[in-house]
Design an enzyme around this catalytic site. Structure first.
Site, PDB file in Angstrom:
ATOM      1  N   GLU A  89       1.762   3.216 -13.453  1.00 19.50           N
ATOM      2  CA  GLU A  89       0.343   3.042 -13.027  1.00 19.50           C
ATOM      3  C   GLU A  89      -0.369   4.007 -14.002  1.00 19.50           C
ATOM      4  OE1 GLU A  89       0.764   2.914  -8.082  1.00 19.50           O
ATOM      5  OE2 GLU A  89       0.431   4.738  -8.954  1.00 19.50           O
ATOM      6  N   ASP A 109      -2.213  -2.176  -4.091  1.00 19.14           N
ATOM      7  CA  ASP A 109      -2.920  -0.926  -4.336  1.00 19.14           C
ATOM      8  C   ASP A 109      -2.021  -0.001  -5.253  1.00 19.14           C
ATOM      9  OD1 ASP A 109      -5.011   1.330  -4.186  1.00 19.14           O
ATOM     10  OD2 ASP A 109      -3.646   2.418  -2.696  1.00 19.14           O
ATOM     11  N   ILE A 124       0.809  -1.069   0.067  1.00 18.47           N
ATOM     12  CA  ILE A 124       0.028  -0.080  -0.023  1.00 18.47           C
ATOM     13  C   ILE A 124       0.994   1.287  -0.124  1.00 18.47           C
ATOM     14  CG2 ILE A 124      -1.944  -0.997   1.352  1.00 18.47           C
ATOM     15  CD1 ILE A 124      -1.003   0.195   3.936  1.00 18.47           C
ATOM     16  N   ARG A 139       4.377   2.174  -2.305  1.00 20.81           N
ATOM     17  CA  ARG A 139       4.729   2.554  -3.890  1.00 20.81           C
ATOM     18  C   ARG A 139       5.137   1.076  -4.477  1.00 20.81           C
ATOM     19  NH1 ARG A 139       2.763   6.521  -3.145  1.00 20.81           N
ATOM     20  NH2 ARG A 139       3.162   8.499  -3.279  1.00 20.81           N
ATOM     21  N   HIS A 167      -4.439   2.350  -6.852  1.00 21.11           N
ATOM     22  CA  HIS A 167      -3.896   3.367  -5.905  1.00 21.11           C
ATOM     23  C   HIS A 167      -4.836   4.314  -5.552  1.00 21.11           C
ATOM     24  CE1 HIS A 167       0.025   5.705  -5.428  1.00 21.11           C
ATOM     25  NE2 HIS A 167      -0.584   5.735  -4.395  1.00 21.11           N
ATOM     26  N   ILE A 168      -5.861   3.916  -4.788  1.00 22.26           N
ATOM     27  CA  ILE A 168      -6.996   4.443  -4.077  1.00 22.26           C
ATOM     28  C   ILE A 168      -6.672   4.369  -2.472  1.00 22.26           C
ATOM     29  CG2 ILE A 168      -8.754   3.865  -5.650  1.00 22.26           C
ATOM     30  CD1 ILE A 168      -9.598   1.629  -4.157  1.00 22.26           C
TER      31      ILE A 168
END
Length: 328
Positions: A273, A268, A242, A244, A292-293
């Protein structure tokens, strides 16, 4: 005080895919005269002198030497979010400009997504959803099984504000909590969540049913988890990231997932990305992916903007800066 008297802050744009949220604009206008990149590029002569700060939202606008050279009165870059690996801190510092981030605003929402990913992967929620809605489903298989989170061992790599809040949540699941960090937490803090310090990352990896990554991306943590580290993990273990994407060697992770070195991964974050549409991680059933939330809640984004504004104003008013990022 009229808007023309307010300090100028440069932003990418208002709205759009990467611009400042329209719902935050009124709040920003209370403190700043907003200058979009389009306005700036159209009339640099007018705006370069007025721009004293930059508000970086979703990693934009991009800060490079050319931009810094065109802003003689720039004092601070307020980053919305914790990670600043998209900013060249040494370059920015060489122009006498401070950088700030927003660690306090993101900790709860990011800890929540960590728990959500752990639960989703453990109970195979994404796979289960597709079974539940598939037109081909006639019966639910009795041998379609997940694994328990309750009373399992969670290894947290990176026990800062977010990692500690993950531990607090995990305690409610009666999890055994191990952690690896640059420095050991105070005994009182460890006891509050029942966490045990592992000086060696290998000790944590060997014992954990779930390994959660909550570190900043630095040269030291780049590809922190590679082939060697994955092979230390249990074949029944799950890796959760969660922080990088580049903290994990993705090629090594794909190989580990394909060959049963570890049970599953819940991510995530990736690099890049989004991933290329033919990337093998997108094809593996034992991978749970989200876009990525970690901080993508109404409350978190508002708090991030507010914290960034507090930081920027502190610099402009020559006050103590709540969250300054010092280049190493």
């Amino acid at each position: 005080m009229g808007e023309q008297e307010l300090p100028g802050v440069l932003i990418l744009e208002i709205g759009g895919e990467c611009g400042v949220l329209e719902s935050h604009v009124a709040f920003l206008r209370k403190h700043f005269s907003l200058i979009t990149m389009k306005e700036f590029l159209q009339n640099k002569e007018k705006w370069s002198e007025k721009t004293e700060s930059i508000f970086v939202f979703e990693r934009r606008p991009v800060i490079d030497r050319e931009l810094l050279e065109s802003l003689p009165n720039l004092k601070v870059i307020g980053n919305s979010g914790v990670g600043v690996n998209h900013l060249d801190l040494k370059l920015i510092s060489s122009f006498g400009v401070k950088v700030t981030n927003t660690p306090h605003a993101v900790s709860d929402s990011t800890a929540d997504i960590g728990m959500a990913l752990m639960l989703a992967s453990a109970r195979r929620l994404v796979e289960g959803y597709h079974i539940a809605v598939s037109p081909d489903t006639k019966d639910f298989a009795v041998d379609w099984l997940g694994v328990e989170v309750t009373r399992a061992t969670l290894g947290i790599i990176g026990m800062g504000s977010i990692g500690y809040k993950v531990a607090k949540r995990a305690k409610a699941f009666d999890m055994k909590i191990l952690y690896h960090n640059r420095s050991q937490r105070k005994e009182k803090e460890e006891q509050a969540v029942g966490a045990v310090y592992c000086k060696k990352i290998e000790d944590l990896l060997q014992q954990s049913d779930f390994v959660m990554l909550v570190v900043n991306l630095t040269p030291e943590t780049h590809k922190l988890i590679g082939k060697r580290e994955l092979e230390f993990m249990k074949p029944t273990a799950t890796l959760i990231n969660i922080c990088r994407g580049a903290v994990v060697d993705q090629d090594a992770l794909v190989e580990a997932l394909q060959n049963g070195v570890i049970r599953a991964a819940a991510l995530d974050v990736t690099y890049p990305e989004p991933l290329p549409r033919d990337h093998p991680l997108l094809k593996l059933k034992n991978v749970t992916l989200t876009p990525h939330i970690g901080t993508a809640t109404v409350k978190a984004l508002r708090m991030m903007t507010e914290e960034a504004v507090d930081n920027i104003l502190a610099v402009l008013q020559d006050l103590p800066v709540p969250s300054e990022v010092i280049p190493k």
